[in-house]
Write a protein that holds these residues in place. Structure first.
Motif, short mmCIF file in Angstrom:
data_model
loop_
_atom_site.label_atom_id
_atom_site.label_comp_id
_atom_site.label_asym_id
_atom_site.label_seq_id
_atom_site.Cartn_x
_atom_site.Cartn_y
_atom_site.Cartn_z
N ARG A 204 12.73 -1.43 -7.15
CA ARG A 204 11.69 -1.89 -8.07
C ARG A 204 11.30 -0.84 -9.09
NH1 ARG A 204 10.04 -4.91 -3.56
NH2 ARG A 204 8.75 -3.23 -2.67
N HIS A 205 11.70 0.42 -8.83
CA HIS A 205 11.29 1.50 -9.72
C HIS A 205 12.46 2.42 -10.05
CE1 HIS A 205 7.04 0.43 -9.24
NE2 HIS A 205 7.34 0.20 -7.98
N PRO A 206 13.51 1.87 -10.69
CA PRO A 206 14.65 2.71 -11.06
C PRO A 206 14.29 3.74 -12.13
CG PRO A 206 14.86 0.53 -12.04
CD PRO A 206 13.70 0.46 -11.10
N GLY A 207 13.14 3.57 -12.77
CA GLY A 207 12.70 4.59 -13.72
C GLY A 207 12.13 5.82 -13.06
N VAL A 208 11.85 5.73 -11.74
CA VAL A 208 11.32 6.86 -10.99
C VAL A 208 12.40 7.50 -10.12
CG1 VAL A 208 9.61 7.60 -9.28
CG2 VAL A 208 9.03 5.81 -10.94
N PHE A 209 13.25 6.66 -9.51
CA PHE A 209 14.26 7.14 -8.57
C PHE A 209 15.66 6.80 -9.06
CE2 PHE A 209 10.47 5.90 -6.15
CZ PHE A 209 10.13 7.11 -5.59
N SER A 210 16.55 7.79 -9.03
CA SER A 210 17.93 7.53 -9.43
C SER A 210 18.84 7.32 -8.23
CB SER A 210 18.47 8.69 -10.27
OG SER A 210 18.52 9.89 -9.50
N ARG A 211 18.35 7.70 -7.04
CA ARG A 211 19.15 7.58 -5.82
C ARG A 211 18.29 6.91 -4.75
NH1 ARG A 211 20.72 11.80 -8.70
NH2 ARG A 211 22.94 12.32 -8.77
N VAL A 212 18.87 5.88 -4.12
CA VAL A 212 18.13 5.07 -3.15
C VAL A 212 19.02 4.85 -1.93
CG1 VAL A 212 17.01 2.84 -2.74
CG2 VAL A 212 16.87 3.90 -5.01
N GLY A 213 18.43 4.96 -0.72
CA GLY A 213 19.25 4.76 0.47
C GLY A 213 18.44 4.25 1.64
N GLY A 214 19.15 3.82 2.69
CA GLY A 214 18.48 3.33 3.89
C GLY A 214 19.39 3.36 5.09
N PHE A 215 18.81 3.59 6.27
CA PHE A 215 19.53 3.54 7.54
C PHE A 215 18.94 2.40 8.36
CE2 PHE A 215 18.70 8.34 7.05
CZ PHE A 215 19.66 8.47 6.07
N LEU B 268 0.82 -1.20 0.00
CA LEU B 268 0.00 0.00 0.00
C LEU B 268 0.86 1.26 0.00
CD1 LEU B 268 -2.91 -0.88 2.46
CD2 LEU B 268 -3.04 -0.59 -0.01
N VAL B 269 1.96 1.25 0.77
CA VAL B 269 2.88 2.39 0.78
C VAL B 269 3.38 2.68 -0.63
CG1 VAL B 269 5.13 3.23 1.58
CG2 VAL B 269 3.59 2.06 3.17
N GLU B 270 3.79 1.63 -1.32
CA GLU B 270 4.35 1.76 -2.67
C GLU B 270 3.33 2.35 -3.64
OE1 GLU B 270 6.74 -1.16 -5.82
OE2 GLU B 270 6.38 -1.77 -3.75
N LYS B 271 2.13 1.81 -3.62
CA LYS B 271 1.08 2.27 -4.55
C LYS B 271 0.66 3.70 -4.22
CE LYS B 271 -3.53 0.90 -6.24
NZ LYS B 271 -3.18 0.98 -7.68
N ASP B 272 0.48 3.99 -2.93
CA ASP B 272 0.07 5.33 -2.52
C ASP B 272 1.14 6.36 -2.88
OD1 ASP B 272 -1.62 7.21 -0.69
OD2 ASP B 272 0.41 7.36 0.13
N LEU B 273 2.41 6.02 -2.63
CA LEU B 273 3.49 6.96 -2.90
C LEU B 273 3.60 7.25 -4.39
CD1 LEU B 273 6.90 7.08 -1.15
CD2 LEU B 273 6.82 7.23 -3.62
N LEU B 274 3.58 6.20 -5.21
CA LEU B 274 3.80 6.37 -6.65
C LEU B 274 2.59 6.96 -7.37
CD1 LEU B 274 5.65 3.02 -7.38
CD2 LEU B 274 6.67 5.31 -7.27
N GLU B 275 1.39 6.56 -6.96
CA GLU B 275 0.20 6.96 -7.72
C GLU B 275 -0.53 8.16 -7.13
OE1 GLU B 275 -2.36 3.63 -8.43
OE2 GLU B 275 -0.70 2.34 -9.15
N ASP B 276 -0.36 8.40 -5.83
CA ASP B 276 -1.06 9.52 -5.20
C ASP B 276 -0.13 10.65 -4.79
OD1 ASP B 276 -3.73 8.34 -5.23
OD2 ASP B 276 -2.98 6.97 -3.69
N LEU B 277 0.94 10.33 -4.09
CA LEU B 277 1.78 11.37 -3.50
C LEU B 277 2.74 11.99 -4.50
CD1 LEU B 277 2.14 12.85 -0.90
CD2 LEU B 277 3.71 11.09 -0.11
N VAL B 278 3.40 11.17 -5.31
CA VAL B 278 4.35 11.72 -6.29
C VAL B 278 3.67 12.72 -7.23
CG1 VAL B 278 5.75 11.15 -8.31
CG2 VAL B 278 6.06 9.86 -6.19
#
Length: 362
Positions: free
Chosen positions: A277-288, A233-243
């Protein structure tokens, strides 16, 4: 005085006299209010009024362990700790074996686990400094994904007017025990950004801090069972609603080269998963301290079909960076994910630091 007011001869006081006596009562209560914590340079003094307690301790301060307070006059327990390094600290009192917040301290980390907070200042990156400040606002948006209204924080840098459609944008995701406000109240993201921009170490950018729990937390569930369902749900909401909303309302760039995603703990697992999963949307990815993908090689591979092509996926990302502390309970999980990426030929930076699953590390 309270008893006298209650039994005042004649039945009642005039409104004016009642106001005066109320103010006097409040003044007495304010005067009797103890100060805790009291920070003086690198020393901090804790106080707690607990006349019937047998033992009072401060717990949770990184590197200090359990520290006992001494009982004094009026049943007030006191402890002073010296030589604390500059940092934002969290703590609790333990009174006869029961944890509690400091009742004299209004600064609280108030999520899945609540703790009191204090700060020892010393020029750290997350301190509020006399530099130009961006704007931090909370937005409420309609999520078609969840069929509900959802919240997010949005930071816009100094000079942002929303008209330029080329602002770099970073999506910053929080941990399991937090909500979207954590990056503001404990992570101090807005001050870090202000300071880095002022020092010209980063370009001005828009930063979006979504609420990462479209599914209600169920503490009876195992974390990964919850997280696996929640991330969809986070993925779908972020890509389709928030972005799309951020691009339209805040002038965020639609170019993948100007889009990044990063998070901590649960949010780190979300950012690594969504980003890869979406390198066509994000060019930089990170995590702590990320709750990174786990399982057999084949199970991890199924989560990232784009990495299965004969071409190496490394060229698709300008940066894949994640980090973990040696004492973190997710340390081996991050080691394993780094090894999996190496075996797949995916370029990345894995930074190992000291420390555990803690804001002082992040």
């Amino acid at each position: 005085m309270r008893l006298w007011l209650t039994n005042f001869p004649g039945g009642s006081l005039s409104p004016l006299l009642l106001t005066v006596f109320t103010v006097l009562l409040m003044s007495d209560e304010i005067k009797s209010q103890i100060v805790s914590p009291e920070v003086n340079g690198k020393a901090v003094t804790f106080r707690l009024r607990a006349p019937r307690a047998n033992e009072v301790s401060v717990v949770g301060i990184s590197g200090r362990g359990k520290q006992r307070l001494e009982k004094g006059a009026g049943g007030i327990w006191t402890l002073t700790l010296n030589n604390l390094e500059p940092e934002l600290y969290s703590y609790s009192f333990e009174v006869d074996g029961t944890r509690m917040l400091d009742p004299s301290n209004r600064r609280v980390k108030k999520w899945l686990t609540c703790n009191s907070l204090f700060e020892v200042r010393g020029g750290l990156l997350h301190e509020k400094k006399p530099v130009p400040h961006g704007e931090l606002r909370e937005i409420i948006y309609d999520s078609k994904t969840t069929g509900t209204q959802r919240n997010a924080l949005v930071y816009t840098p100094p000079g942002h007017d929303g008209r330029e459609a080329e602002w770099p944008v970073l999506f910053l995701l929080h941990g399991y025990g937090d909500d979207h406000l954590a990056w503001k109240e404990v992570g101090r993201a807005q001050f870090i950004l202000d300071n880095l921009i002022a020092e010209k170490k980063i370009r001005p950018c828009v930063v979006v801090m979504p609420y990462g729990h479209p599914l209600s937390i169920d503490l009876k569930q195992e974390f990964d069972d919850y997280a696996d369902r929640n991330i969809r749900l986070v993925e779908k909401d972020l890509l389709e609603d928030l972005v799309p909303l951020v691009r339209k309302k805040f002038g965020a760039s639609a170019s993948r080269d100007q889009n990044a995603i990063v998070g901590l703990s649960m949010g780190g697992g979300q950012s690594l998963g969504i980003g890869l999963r979406h390198p066509g949307v994000f060019s930089r990815v990170g995590g702590f301290s990320s709750a990174a993908a786990q399982g057999t090689d084949e199970e991890i591979a199924r989560q990232f079909p784009d990495l299965q092509s004969t071409e190496k996926a490394s060229h698709k990302l300008a940066s894949l960076w994640f980090a973990c502390g040696r004492d973190d309970f997710l340390f081996e999980r991050n080691n394993r994910f780094s090894e999996w990426l190496k075996n797949r030929g995916v370029d990345h930076t894995y930074h190992v630091s000291e420390g555990g699953h803690d804001w002082m590390v992040w």
